[in-house]
Design a protein around this motif. Structure first.
Motif, PDB file in Angstrom:
ATOM      1  N   GLY A 166       0.808  -1.217   0.000  1.00  0.00           N
ATOM      2  CA  GLY A 166       0.000   0.000   0.000  1.00  0.00           C
ATOM      3  C   GLY A 166       0.838   1.261   0.000  1.00  0.00           C
ATOM      4  N   ALA A 167       0.160   2.421  -0.162  1.00  0.00           N
ATOM      5  CA  ALA A 167       0.833   3.714  -0.254  1.00  0.00           C
ATOM      6  C   ALA A 167       1.686   3.975   0.975  1.00  0.00           C
ATOM      7  CB  ALA A 167      -0.213   4.819  -0.419  1.00  0.00           C
ATOM      8  N   GLY A 168       2.896   4.463   0.732  1.00  0.00           N
ATOM      9  CA  GLY A 168       3.812   4.782   1.820  1.00  0.00           C
ATOM     10  C   GLY A 168       4.774   3.662   2.138  1.00  0.00           C
ATOM     11  N   GLU A 196       8.230   0.181  -2.575  1.00  0.00           N
ATOM     12  CA  GLU A 196       9.658   0.466  -2.751  1.00  0.00           C
ATOM     13  C   GLU A 196       9.892   1.885  -3.270  1.00  0.00           C
ATOM     14  OE1 GLU A 196      11.864  -2.955  -4.653  1.00  0.00           O
ATOM     15  OE2 GLU A 196       9.815  -3.725  -4.671  1.00  0.00           O
ATOM     16  N   GLU A 197       9.081   2.291  -4.279  1.00  0.00           N
ATOM     17  CA  GLU A 197       9.284   3.619  -4.854  1.00  0.00           C
ATOM     18  C   GLU A 197       8.978   4.722  -3.834  1.00  0.00           C
ATOM     19  OE1 GLU A 197       5.366   1.923  -6.602  1.00  0.00           O
ATOM     20  OE2 GLU A 197       7.380   1.216  -6.052  1.00  0.00           O
ATOM     21  N   ASP A 198       7.986   4.470  -2.948  1.00  0.00           N
ATOM     22  CA  ASP A 198       7.660   5.459  -1.916  1.00  0.00           C
ATOM     23  C   ASP A 198       8.793   5.592  -0.918  1.00  0.00           C
ATOM     24  OD1 ASP A 198       5.176   5.759  -3.099  1.00  0.00           O
ATOM     25  OD2 ASP A 198       4.226   4.261  -1.823  1.00  0.00           O
ATOM     26  N   LEU A 199       9.357   4.457  -0.503  1.00  0.00           N
ATOM     27  CA  LEU A 199      10.450   4.477   0.475  1.00  0.00           C
ATOM     28  C   LEU A 199      11.724   5.065  -0.127  1.00  0.00           C
ATOM     29  CD1 LEU A 199       9.801   0.981   2.080  1.00  0.00           C
ATOM     30  CD2 LEU A 199       9.435   3.194   3.162  1.00  0.00           C
ATOM     31  N   GLU A 200      11.962   4.801  -1.425  1.00  0.00           N
ATOM     32  CA  GLU A 200      13.151   5.383  -2.088  1.00  0.00           C
ATOM     33  C   GLU A 200      13.076   6.909  -2.096  1.00  0.00           C
ATOM     34  OE1 GLU A 200      15.814   4.093  -2.858  1.00  0.00           O
ATOM     35  OE2 GLU A 200      15.531   1.960  -3.272  1.00  0.00           O
ATOM     36  N   LYS A 201      11.852   7.453  -2.260  1.00  0.00           N
ATOM     37  CA  LYS A 201      11.676   8.913  -2.222  1.00  0.00           C
ATOM     38  C   LYS A 201      11.972   9.462  -0.829  1.00  0.00           C
ATOM     39  CE  LYS A 201       8.233   9.205  -5.931  1.00  0.00           C
ATOM     40  NZ  LYS A 201       6.833   9.524  -6.280  1.00  0.00           N
ATOM     41  N   VAL A 202      11.609   8.673   0.200  1.00  0.00           N
ATOM     42  CA  VAL A 202      11.907   9.086   1.578  1.00  0.00           C
ATOM     43  C   VAL A 202      13.415   9.136   1.799  1.00  0.00           C
ATOM     44  CG1 VAL A 202      11.678   8.452   4.016  1.00  0.00           C
ATOM     45  CG2 VAL A 202       9.736   8.163   2.473  1.00  0.00           C
ATOM     46  N   PHE A 203      14.128   8.098   1.318  1.00  0.00           N
ATOM     47  CA  PHE A 203      15.579   8.038   1.519  1.00  0.00           C
ATOM     48  C   PHE A 203      16.311   9.126   0.737  1.00  0.00           C
ATOM     49  CE2 PHE A 203      14.582   3.336   2.144  1.00  0.00           C
ATOM     50  CZ  PHE A 203      14.567   3.458   3.523  1.00  0.00           C
ATOM     51  N   SER A 204      15.748   9.504  -0.442  1.00  0.00           N
ATOM     52  CA  SER A 204      16.388  10.547  -1.252  1.00  0.00           C
ATOM     53  C   SER A 204      16.046  11.951  -0.765  1.00  0.00           C
ATOM     54  CB  SER A 204      15.974  10.393  -2.717  1.00  0.00           C
ATOM     55  OG  SER A 204      14.569  10.609  -2.864  1.00  0.00           O
ATOM     56  N   GLU A 220      13.056  13.375  -1.048  1.00  0.00           N
ATOM     57  CA  GLU A 220      11.995  13.992  -1.842  1.00  0.00           C
ATOM     58  C   GLU A 220      10.696  14.123  -1.053  1.00  0.00           C
ATOM     59  OE1 GLU A 220      11.423  12.404  -5.769  1.00  0.00           O
ATOM     60  OE2 GLU A 220      13.496  11.716  -5.860  1.00  0.00           O
ATOM     61  N   SER A 221      10.469  13.213  -0.104  1.00  0.00           N
ATOM     62  CA  SER A 221       9.241  13.252   0.687  1.00  0.00           C
ATOM     63  C   SER A 221       9.506  12.702   2.071  1.00  0.00           C
ATOM     64  CB  SER A 221       8.129  12.442   0.000  1.00  0.00           C
ATOM     65  OG  SER A 221       8.511  11.086  -0.089  1.00  0.00           O
ATOM     66  N   ALA A 222       8.548  12.931   2.978  1.00  0.00           N
ATOM     67  CA  ALA A 222       8.658  12.408   4.346  1.00  0.00           C
ATOM     68  C   ALA A 222       7.966  11.053   4.413  1.00  0.00           C
ATOM     69  CB  ALA A 222       8.021  13.377   5.339  1.00  0.00           C
ATOM     70  N   PHE A 223       8.267  10.285   5.460  1.00  0.00           N
ATOM     71  CA  PHE A 223       7.639   8.973   5.632  1.00  0.00           C
ATOM     72  C   PHE A 223       6.237   9.176   6.199  1.00  0.00           C
ATOM     73  CE2 PHE A 223       6.943   5.048   8.225  1.00  0.00           C
ATOM     74  CZ  PHE A 223       6.810   4.192   7.142  1.00  0.00           C
ATOM     75  N   THR A 224       5.261   9.260   5.302  1.00  0.00           N
ATOM     76  CA  THR A 224       3.862   9.473   5.698  1.00  0.00           C
ATOM     77  C   THR A 224       3.002   8.418   5.021  1.00  0.00           C
ATOM     78  OG1 THR A 224       3.666  11.049   3.861  1.00  0.00           O
ATOM     79  CG2 THR A 224       4.089  11.959   6.069  1.00  0.00           C
ATOM     80  N   PRO A 225       2.933   7.192   5.597  1.00  0.00           N
ATOM     81  CA  PRO A 225       2.130   6.129   4.998  1.00  0.00           C
ATOM     82  C   PRO A 225       0.659   6.480   4.956  1.00  0.00           C
ATOM     83  CG  PRO A 225       2.867   5.534   7.203  1.00  0.00           C
ATOM     84  CD  PRO A 225       3.591   6.797   6.822  1.00  0.00           C
ATOM     85  N   ASP A 226      -0.035   5.908   3.991  1.00  0.00           N
ATOM     86  CA  ASP A 226      -1.462   6.159   3.806  1.00  0.00           C
ATOM     87  C   ASP A 226      -2.241   5.604   4.994  1.00  0.00           C
ATOM     88  OD1 ASP A 226      -4.028   6.451   3.006  1.00  0.00           O
ATOM     89  OD2 ASP A 226      -3.785   5.493   1.057  1.00  0.00           O
TER      90      ASP A 226
END
Length: 465
Positions: A232-234, A237-245, A247-253
């Motif tokens: 699910g959202a957050g 893999e692509e969501d977590l990669e954005k967090v590590f880079s 680009e975004s904060a860790f905010t799961p759906d």
């Protein structure tokens, strides 16, 4: 117990008896007893009796019952495992009248001790079979009750259907995906730098990792791997990669999280930090941003004042002390949680060594008798290596080696403590964040007021001159 399609009688029997005699459930196999059979060869002996029956009678075993199982449970805390095994043996002997071979496996992996009694459908003379009869369950119930009452144990008191309580609310079970999401939440609190570090933390928590086009995870009780992209959202893999880079904060759906009372739901932030408007304008932000930032700061200052009022914080020194204490408590709970997680890993490793040792000690004894022959070592390399690793692990333990049952009990206690601590950890983190944010906003406000006073004094001085 019937035959499974595509399997032989012996294979079907082995599946059932292996589960019943699981060393992790029967204190390393100690709590297994038998009548007219060897527990280690029970499936072969049961199958042999059926072949003899076919030879003696000329009847086929197709679509027939190959064995019967009785499950007998006891009231929690009322009986010892050894006594439960003896009661199970006596129950099986009375029920079969000593005409059928059986095993009794006592399981201690649950809060309630219970027996798995498996008896061969073919009798010892191999000329007849046990035939289930009408209301046999009630007859068996009475036999079990008589044995328990003779030994001073509790039995279930029969009640009329009208007097029985019906459970209308069933506890909702967590899915494997929910458990994985919670584990990722725990790992993300430790601020991993990249996906590799996150996977390493998940492996330390007991997850198996399978790599391919997609990363898949499998927990201790899972039968198959689950892809991260299905979480699910957050959590993809692509969501977590954005967090590590960054680009975004860790905010799961939040839609992916359960909302029952036993599962943590991330609260809405009560207080947010004031923005440094001048610094952001200096970086090139336009008039639109300035208007939005001013409105945001007014709202957050109002939220801060409400927070201070709700918590009775009217003194700056008291606010500073509370923020410091909250930070220290968060640090203490974090260290406690890490210690509990480390102990869970230690217990799991020790249990594995004990089980491996019980399986390989005989092979290692033969290897030692051979004078540590290279030939014997090559023939049994894996077993000997596992036994050596287990012996090395045991040598580091001070005092008596614990039993599987004791380790299971400790693991359960530590796991419960860890879950309890994690709830405290979440609350402590939120408290620390709220107090530190409130203090930061008050500091910004006081600094702004001091700056205004200095500007007023400077203007007054210039006008006077």
């Amino acid at each position: 117990m019937h035959m499974n399609k595509g399997k032989s009688i012996q294979q079907c029997l082995k599946d059932r008896t292996d589960y019943a005699q699981n060393p992790e459930k029967t204190d390393g196999g100690i709590l297994v007893s038998s009548y007219e059979c060897d527990p280690k060869l029970v499936e072969e002996q049961f199958a042999l009796a059926k072949r003899e029956y076919q030879h003696n009678t000329g009847r086929e075993n197709n679509n027939d019952v190959i064995a019967y199982q009785i499950r007998q449970a006891f009231k929690t805390g009322e009986i010892t495992p050894e006594e439960a095994n003896r009661i199970g043996y006596e129950t099986a002997m009375r029920w079969t009248k000593g005409r059928h071979a059986f095993i009794v496996a006592t399981h201690v992996d649950k809060a309630h001790i219970h027996n798995h009694i498996i008896y061969n459908s073919t009798n010892l003379d191999c000329n007849r079979k046990f035939r289930d009869f009408h209301l046999s369950g009630i007859a068996l119930h009475k036999v079990s009750d008589i044995v328990c009452l003779e030994n001073g144990l509790s039995v279930i008191t029969p009640r009329k259907p009208s007097e029985r309580s019906k459970r209308t609310v069933y506890p909702q079970r967590k899915s494997y995906r929910e458990e994985i999401r919670e584990s990722i939440d725990i790992c993300m609190e430790q601020k991993p730098k990249d996906m590799e570090e996150l996977i390493k933390l998940l492996q330390e928590m007991g997850y198996e990792i399978k790599r391919g086009k997609y990363v898949s995870l499998k927990g201790r009780d899972q039968k198959k791997f689950l892809r991260m992209r299905s979480l699910g959202a957050g959590y993809r893999e692509e969501d977590l990669e954005k967090v590590f880079s960054g680009e975004s904060a860790f905010t799961p759906d939040p839609k992916q999280q359960r909302t029952d009372e036993n599962v943590y739901v991330k609260p809405e932030p009560k207080v947010d930090m004031l923005l440094d408007i001048q610094a952001m304008i200096a970086k090139g932000k336009g008039p639109g941003y300035e208007r939005w930032a001013k409105v945001h700061n007014i709202k957050q200052m109002a939220q801060t004042l409400l927070f201070l009022e709700e918590h009775g914080l009217r003194d700056y020194d008291e606010l500073s002390e509370k923020a410091r204490a909250a930070s220290e408590r968060f640090g203490e709970i974090t260290e406690k949680q890490k210690a509990l997680e480390a102990r869970l890993v230690e217990i799991a490793a020790l249990k594995k060594h004990i089980i491996n040792y019980s399986k390989t000690k005989d092979t290692y004894a033969e290897y030692r008798k051979s004078g540590y022959s290279k030939k014997v070592f090559e023939e049994h390399r894996e077993a000997i290596t596992l036994c050596k690793a287990a012996k090395e692990a045991f040598s580091k333990i001070e005092g008596k080696l614990p039993k599987i049952k004791e380790l299971n009990q400790e693991y359960s206690e530590v796991l419960q403590e860890k879950k309890k601590t994690y709830a405290e950890y979440r609350q402590a983190k939120q408290d620390m964040k709220d107090l530190q944010t409130a203090k930061y906003n008050v500091d910004r406000l006081l600094k702004s007021e001091q700056s205004k006073e200095q500007d007023e004094k400077q203007k007054t001085t210039e006008q006077t001159l």
